[in-house]
Design a protein around this motif. Structure first.
Motif, PDB file in Angstrom:
ATOM      1  N   SER B  74       0.826  -1.216   0.000  1.00 13.34           N
ATOM      2  CA  SER B  74       0.000   0.000   0.000  1.00 13.34           C
ATOM      3  C   SER B  74       0.857   1.261   0.000  1.00 13.34           C
ATOM      4  CB  SER B  74      -0.920  -0.016   1.215  1.00 13.34           C
ATOM      5  OG  SER B  74      -1.707   1.128   1.254  1.00 13.34           O
ATOM      6  N   HIS B  75       2.091   1.135   0.509  1.00 11.76           N
ATOM      7  CA  HIS B  75       3.004   2.290   0.570  1.00 11.76           C
ATOM      8  C   HIS B  75       3.279   2.854  -0.833  1.00 11.76           C
ATOM      9  CE1 HIS B  75       5.899   4.162   3.542  1.00 11.76           C
ATOM     10  NE2 HIS B  75       6.172   4.780   2.424  1.00 11.76           N
ATOM     11  N   VAL B  76       3.203   1.978  -1.837  1.00 12.43           N
ATOM     12  CA  VAL B  76       3.485   2.429  -3.214  1.00 12.43           C
ATOM     13  C   VAL B  76       2.488   3.509  -3.647  1.00 12.43           C
ATOM     14  CG1 VAL B  76       3.627   1.671  -5.619  1.00 12.43           C
ATOM     15  CG2 VAL B  76       4.518   0.220  -3.818  1.00 12.43           C
ATOM     16  N   SER B  77       1.256   3.425  -3.123  1.00 11.10           N
ATOM     17  CA  SER B  77       0.240   4.392  -3.556  1.00 11.10           C
ATOM     18  C   SER B  77       0.582   5.822  -3.138  1.00 11.10           C
ATOM     19  CB  SER B  77      -1.140   4.005  -3.025  1.00 11.10           C
ATOM     20  OG  SER B  77      -1.138   4.040  -1.624  1.00 11.10           O
ATOM     21  N   ALA B  78       1.424   5.935  -2.096  1.00 17.60           N
ATOM     22  CA  ALA B  78       1.882   7.285  -1.733  1.00 17.60           C
ATOM     23  C   ALA B  78       2.756   7.864  -2.843  1.00 17.60           C
ATOM     24  CB  ALA B  78       2.634   7.246  -0.415  1.00 17.60           C
ATOM     25  N   GLY B  79       3.205   6.996  -3.771  1.00 19.33           N
ATOM     26  CA  GLY B  79       3.971   7.454  -4.937  1.00 19.33           C
ATOM     27  C   GLY B  79       3.160   8.358  -5.835  1.00 19.33           C
ATOM     28  N   LEU B  80       1.838   8.376  -5.655  1.00 20.44           N
ATOM     29  CA  LEU B  80       1.006   9.282  -6.460  1.00 20.44           C
ATOM     30  C   LEU B  80       1.374  10.741  -6.180  1.00 20.44           C
ATOM     31  CD1 LEU B  80      -2.403   7.431  -6.075  1.00 20.44           C
ATOM     32  CD2 LEU B  80      -1.062   7.637  -8.159  1.00 20.44           C
ATOM     33  N   VAL B  81       1.888  11.002  -4.976  1.00 14.07           N
ATOM     34  CA  VAL B  81       2.345  12.368  -4.658  1.00 14.07           C
ATOM     35  C   VAL B  81       3.533  12.731  -5.550  1.00 14.07           C
ATOM     36  CG1 VAL B  81       3.314  13.825  -2.844  1.00 14.07           C
ATOM     37  CG2 VAL B  81       1.514  12.210  -2.291  1.00 14.07           C
ATOM     38  N   LEU B  82       4.410  11.744  -5.745  1.00 15.75           N
ATOM     39  CA  LEU B  82       5.580  11.963  -6.603  1.00 15.75           C
ATOM     40  C   LEU B  82       5.131  12.200  -8.059  1.00 15.75           C
ATOM     41  CD1 LEU B  82       8.451  11.927  -5.549  1.00 15.75           C
ATOM     42  CD2 LEU B  82       8.730   9.638  -6.472  1.00 15.75           C
ATOM     43  N   ALA B  86       6.018  15.417 -10.385  1.00 16.33           N
ATOM     44  CA  ALA B  86       6.596  15.265 -11.733  1.00 16.33           C
ATOM     45  C   ALA B  86       5.712  15.938 -12.777  1.00 16.33           C
ATOM     46  CB  ALA B  86       6.772  13.782 -12.052  1.00 16.33           C
ATOM     47  N   ALA B  87       4.400  15.764 -12.639  1.00 20.08           N
ATOM     48  CA  ALA B  87       3.476  16.372 -13.611  1.00 20.08           C
ATOM     49  C   ALA B  87       3.586  17.894 -13.572  1.00 20.08           C
ATOM     50  CB  ALA B  87       2.046  15.934 -13.314  1.00 20.08           C
ATOM     51  N   LEU B  88       3.696  18.442 -12.374  1.00 18.72           N
ATOM     52  CA  LEU B  88       3.838  19.901 -12.248  1.00 18.72           C
ATOM     53  C   LEU B  88       5.110  20.390 -12.927  1.00 18.72           C
ATOM     54  CD1 LEU B  88       2.866  20.776  -8.586  1.00 18.72           C
ATOM     55  CD2 LEU B  88       1.917  21.777 -10.635  1.00 18.72           C
ATOM     56  N   LEU B  89       6.215  19.681 -12.627  1.00 17.84           N
ATOM     57  CA  LEU B  89       7.507  20.114 -13.155  1.00 17.84           C
ATOM     58  C   LEU B  89       7.535  20.033 -14.681  1.00 17.84           C
ATOM     59  CD1 LEU B  89       9.915  18.416 -10.585  1.00 17.84           C
ATOM     60  CD2 LEU B  89       9.560  20.854 -10.879  1.00 17.84           C
ATOM     61  N   VAL B  90       6.983  18.952 -15.225  1.00 13.81           N
ATOM     62  CA  VAL B  90       7.122  18.707 -16.664  1.00 13.81           C
ATOM     63  C   VAL B  90       6.069  19.446 -17.481  1.00 13.81           C
ATOM     64  CG1 VAL B  90       6.941  16.899 -18.402  1.00 13.81           C
ATOM     65  CG2 VAL B  90       8.281  16.512 -16.368  1.00 13.81           C
ATOM     66  N   TRP B  91       4.817  19.353 -17.064  1.00 16.77           N
ATOM     67  CA  TRP B  91       3.729  19.894 -17.886  1.00 16.77           C
ATOM     68  C   TRP B  91       3.844  21.401 -18.070  1.00 16.77           C
ATOM     69  CZ3 TRP B  91      -1.920  17.813 -17.677  1.00 16.77           C
ATOM     70  CH2 TRP B  91      -1.936  16.504 -18.148  1.00 16.77           C
ATOM     71  N   ASN B  92       4.190  22.090 -16.994  1.00 19.12           N
ATOM     72  CA  ASN B  92       4.227  23.547 -17.075  1.00 19.12           C
ATOM     73  C   ASN B  92       5.206  24.017 -18.143  1.00 19.12           C
ATOM     74  OD1 ASN B  92       5.523  26.205 -16.251  1.00 19.12           O
ATOM     75  ND2 ASN B  92       3.718  26.180 -14.947  1.00 19.12           N
ATOM     76  N   ARG B  93       6.445  23.530 -18.068  1.00 17.00           N
ATOM     77  CA  ARG B  93       7.468  23.981 -19.017  1.00 17.00           C
ATOM     78  C   ARG B  93       7.215  23.424 -20.418  1.00 17.00           C
ATOM     79  NH1 ARG B  93      12.206  26.416 -17.109  1.00 17.00           N
ATOM     80  NH2 ARG B  93      11.666  27.460 -15.174  1.00 17.00           N
ATOM     81  N   LEU B  94       6.728  22.190 -20.494  1.00 19.76           N
ATOM     82  CA  LEU B  94       6.461  21.616 -21.821  1.00 19.76           C
ATOM     83  C   LEU B  94       5.368  22.412 -22.524  1.00 19.76           C
ATOM     84  CD1 LEU B  94       7.108  19.329 -23.803  1.00 19.76           C
ATOM     85  CD2 LEU B  94       5.314  17.983 -22.746  1.00 19.76           C
ATOM     86  N   TRP B  95       4.369  22.819 -21.763  1.00 22.13           N
ATOM     87  CA  TRP B  95       3.269  23.624 -22.311  1.00 22.13           C
ATOM     88  C   TRP B  95       3.834  24.933 -22.885  1.00 22.13           C
ATOM     89  CZ3 TRP B  95       0.923  28.337 -21.857  1.00 22.13           C
ATOM     90  CH2 TRP B  95      -0.383  28.444 -22.339  1.00 22.13           C
ATOM     91  N   MET B  96       4.735  25.557 -22.126  1.00 21.57           N
ATOM     92  CA  MET B  96       5.339  26.811 -22.597  1.00 21.57           C
ATOM     93  C   MET B  96       6.156  26.566 -23.862  1.00 21.57           C
ATOM     94  SD  MET B  96       4.312  29.022 -20.410  1.00 21.57           S
ATOM     95  CE  MET B  96       5.280  30.482 -20.482  1.00 21.57           C
ATOM     96  N   ALA B  97       6.975  25.498 -23.831  1.00 19.91           N
ATOM     97  CA  ALA B  97       7.823  25.205 -24.997  1.00 19.91           C
ATOM     98  C   ALA B  97       6.968  24.935 -26.230  1.00 19.91           C
ATOM     99  CB  ALA B  97       8.714  23.997 -24.700  1.00 19.91           C
ATOM    100  N   THR B  98       5.820  24.271 -26.021  1.00 21.95           N
ATOM    101  CA  THR B  98       4.908  23.984 -27.128  1.00 21.95           C
ATOM    102  C   THR B  98       4.447  25.273 -27.783  1.00 21.95           C
ATOM    103  OG1 THR B  98       4.149  22.005 -26.015  1.00 21.95           O
ATOM    104  CG2 THR B  98       2.704  22.887 -27.705  1.00 21.95           C
ATOM    105  N   ARG B  99       4.071  26.249 -26.947  1.00 19.98           N
ATOM    106  CA  ARG B  99       3.552  27.513 -27.489  1.00 19.98           C
ATOM    107  C   ARG B  99       4.679  28.387 -28.037  1.00 19.98           C
ATOM    108  NH1 ARG B  99      -0.129  24.182 -25.439  1.00 19.98           N
ATOM    109  NH2 ARG B  99      -2.230  24.989 -25.608  1.00 19.98           N
TER     110      ARG B  99
END
Lengths: 156, 619
Positions: B74-82, B86-99
């Motif tokens: 069950s401890h693995v499910s805390a990996g959803l925080v990670l 990761a989504a915050l770090l990647v999506w924000n900059r990728l979105w900018m680079a796309t535009r």
């Protein structure tokens, strides 16, 4: 209003449906459990609670997107509410007395709570006077232009 | 239960069809069929990201593992925080680079940023891996559950084809926008059913459940403890580590593998086609890290403890109490799978068509013809996934096992595009090659092939209880850093700098203070939540280190530890999203640039010659 094109309207419709579909399923399960044997008032209360949460979600959507309930949504809500009242009346008339005793009071209170939720929304959204004016058809039935003058009672 | 379950599944299918028809009737420009005009409904993306993370975890798989290994799994499910971070770090900059640079697909973004066709091919390969074996394996698993739930009325193969057709038609009719809107509802359903059914099960169950009762694991498995930081084990298939496989190293490396869902091409594409706004922050902080991770950390063991005889047995007992609840539990087990299949096959098909067919094979197609091309390829993609799921489930399972860990190997490449401009093309390719090789040879795909063809290998799956994703990523990062250090002044650095400068200029002004504190807290949190420090949670609250006495909590100490670090994790995600400002995207300050030479949309000569030969033969 941000509903300036068809895609905006579709997006809003999608969001409303995404809230109501799971909420309706959950409410149906709870209400069904409540009205069948072995259920009870708490289950019915939880079912109406989910419906009120869904309604609150819908109101939040309206507030965020700066929209109002559409005519279709209002009609669907009223029809569903009317069906609920009719079902309750039919239950009172034809169901065994044990079922009536168990179901009528919590379901009746639940339906009343829905009405209270709608009135609360109207009062918060439009103010007491604005909420009343939305239903005040008598004031609107005098077509003479003079009826709009403030000293003749016209406040529009 | 069969008629009720089938009715619910039909309603779910009709929902998708309804929105596909509505989207098609609105009649947007044909060019928007594949990307929703890069302006998908913000709410839909917001709801869908948590659903995809859950699909990566696998609802039924997760409950089965928790039922077998207890709180360590069950401890693995805390990996959803990670995943949220990761989504915050990647999506924000990728979105900018796309535009900023007009990079509209992940393959195009990475390929043009590093000026590498090989990287585009790698991304395309990953896209196919997610669209075929990964989705095929999930489709097959859902159909197995459907067959069991309907007592054989719908055999596995029939279930596969029925589900594939039900998912294909909305995608073909409505395209990317309709698919995302439909899947967003699946996510909401998932988020409501999980806590709702957990509470319902506990209220209506007869005997005591978790935490009053322990989780019924096999003898020798430590259900309420993490069995050490690391175990000297050759790996699954060769030796079983005592106490269970989920050591602290296994938990942290499994969380790393879970990141693969964020780096999968279709999910990156979803981030690229999202609208500007604050939706990313709400999605990652409150929905993914808060609601979903909390639901799994708190409710996962509770529900899994009731599923000792499998989900079907629990659904049967729930059905006797309330029919809709019993059918709803099976729907909960299936809906995550349906979401993953629909998303990865639709996204994969769209990406392959855009990257390969419309760029190289038929670059001169008009918008309407391109839309037709997308529809045909969507039909073919769903056909092939159903074909492979129904006739080659084992091959799908073997292929699916490497999808997430291989996807994680894109991490250095994506980090180079989004943050670290020093990462060079050579470094990325070297790291990717070694990382992928190591992943393949620590998963069944490589092990089965090598051992069948040559000799028995001394290691199995997850050697030393470390997931293949972490093995691959460790070597990958080492190679990337070494190679990039050696190529700091390479000529391709100029284009990379241009994009980074343009993206940084387009970012809204934000607070820069507290970065050191944030990263220090992040490392400390990671060490204690997933790293070696996680084993402190085994007895930290039941046998406190500052006294000889033991505390009678009534709940396992490890569960309290998990809840505590989940809450602290939410705080960290909040910091990233709102204090650092990664949770918001804005196009206000963007000044577009052209990265490198304009892309040549020309069919390669060998392809043109091949096509001509086929056409001549046909005529």
């Amino acid at each position: 209003m941000i509903e300036n094109n068809l895609f905006d309207r579709l997006d809003r419709h999608g969001l409303v449906m995404a809230i109501w579909s799971p909420a309706a399923f959950l409410a149906a399960a709870l209400l069904h459990k409540g009205v069948t044997a072995g259920g009870g008032a708490w289950w019915i209360g939880a079912g109406f609670g989910v419906l009120i949460l869904g309604y609150a979600g819908h109101v939040i959507v309206n507030a965020v997107l700066k929209t109002r309930f559409t005519a279709g949504e209002t009609a669907l809500g009223l029809v569903t509410f009317a069906v609920g009242i009719v079902a309750l009346l039919v239950t009172v008339l034809v169901a065994p007395s044990e079922t009536v005793e168990r179901v009528v009071l919590p379901v009746g209170l639940g339906l009343v709570s829905l009405v209270v939720a709608v009135i609360a929304y109207l009062v918060i959204a439009f103010g007491p006077r604005g909420a009343f004016e939305r239903f005040d058809v008598i004031r609107d039935n005098n077509l003479r232009p003079a009826s709009r003058l403030p000293h003749r009672g016209g406040r529009r | 239960m069969t008629p009720l379950l089938l009715s619910l599944l039909v309603l779910v299918a009709l929902y998708g069809l309804y929105f596909a028809a509505r989207t098609a009737r609105v009649g947007g420009p044909p060019g928007e069929f594949a990307d929703g005009g890069a302006n998908l409904p913000g709410w839909a993306v917001m709801f869908l990201l948590p659903g995809l993370a859950v699909a990566g975890l696998g609802v039924e798989r997760h409950f089965t593992l928790v039922g077998r290994f207890g709180l360590q799994a069950s401890h693995v499910s805390a990996g959803l925080v990670l995943v949220a971070i990761a989504a915050l770090l990647v999506w924000n900059r990728l979105w900018m680079a796309t535009r900023v640079a007009g990079l509209f697909t992940p393959g195009e973004a990475l390929g043009r940023f590093y000026d590498s066709v090989a990287l585009r091919v790698v991304v395309m390969g990953l896209t196919v891996l997610f669209a075929l074996p990964f989705a095929g394996h999930i489709l097959s698993s859902v159909s197995v559950l459907l067959e069991a739930a309907t007592e054989g009325l719908i055999p596995r193969a029939a279930g596969v084809w029925m589900i594939a057709i039900a998912l294909a038609i909305p995608a073909i009719v409505g395209g990317w926008r309709a698919t995302i809107m439909t899947l967003a509802m699946y996510s909401v359903l998932l988020a409501l059913l999980m806590p709702g059914l957990t509470v319902l099960t506990e209220i209506t169950a007869t005997g005591p459940g978790f935490p009053a009762q322990s989780i019924g694991v096999a003898d020798g498995i430590l259900w309420d403890r993490i069995p050490g930081v690391l175990q000297n084990s050759a790996g699954i298939g060769k030796a079983m580590p005592p106490g269970g496989i989920f050591t602290a190293a296994a938990i942290s490396s499994s969380a790393v593998a879970l990141l693969g869902i964020v780096f999968s091409p279709a999910v990156l594409y979803l981030g690229q086609t999202a609208p500007a706004g604050r939706g990313l922050g709400v999605s990652t902080v409150w929905l993914l890290a808060g609601l979903v991770a909390g639901g799994f950390v708190l409710g996962g063991p509770v529900l899994a403890a009731r599923m000792s005889d499998g989900p079907l047995a629990l659904a049967g007992s729930l059905f006797e109490v309330e029919p809709l609840a019993g059918a709803g539990l099976l729907l909960l087990m299936m809906i995550g799978g349906l979401l993953a299949v629909s998303f990865f096959v639709t996204g994969g098909s769209i990406l392959i068509t855009r990257e390969l067919v419309l760029t190289y094979l038929f670059p001169k197609l008009g918008a309407r013809q391109a839309r037709l091309g997308h529809r045909i390829s969507l039909g073919l993609a769903f056909f092939f996934v159903a074909l492979s799921a129904s006739f080659a489930p084992l091959i799908c399972a073997v292929g699916a096992s490497v999808a997430l860990p291989l996807s994680v190997q894109l991490l250095p490449a994506v980090l180079g595009l989004t943050f670290l401009r020093v990462i060079s093309r050579g470094g990325v390719m070297a790291g990717l090659s070694i990382g992928c090789l190591i992943v393949v040879f620590t998963e069944p795909l490589g092990l089965i092939l090598f051992e069948s063809l040559f000799v028995e290998l001394p290691w199995g799956r997850w050697p030393l209880t470390i997931h293949s994703a972490a093995w691959g990523l460790a070597f990958n990062l080492a190679f990337v850093l070494l190679s990039s250090a050696a190529t700091l002044r390479s000529p391709d650095r100029f284009q990379r700098d241009r994009l980074h400068d343009a993206v940084e200029a387009a970012l809204p002004p934000r607070q820069t203070g507290g970065r050191g504190l944030l990263w220090s807290l992040m490392l400390l949190w990671g060490f204690l939540a997933y790293g070696p420090g996680a084993i402190l949670g085994n007895s930290f609250f039941s046998e406190p280190i500052f006294t000889d006495r033991s505390a009678d909590l009534g709940v396992p100490s490890l569960w309290v530890w998990q809840i505590l670090f989940w809450l602290l994790g939410v705080l960290l995600v909040w910091w990233f999203a709102y204090r650092v400002g990664l949770g918001r995207t804005s196009a206000e300050r963007i000044k577009p640039i052209t990265l490198g030479e304009p892309e040549k949309r020309r069919t390669p000569d060998w392809l043109a010659a091949g096509l001509e030969r086929v056409v001549k033969k046909a005529s």
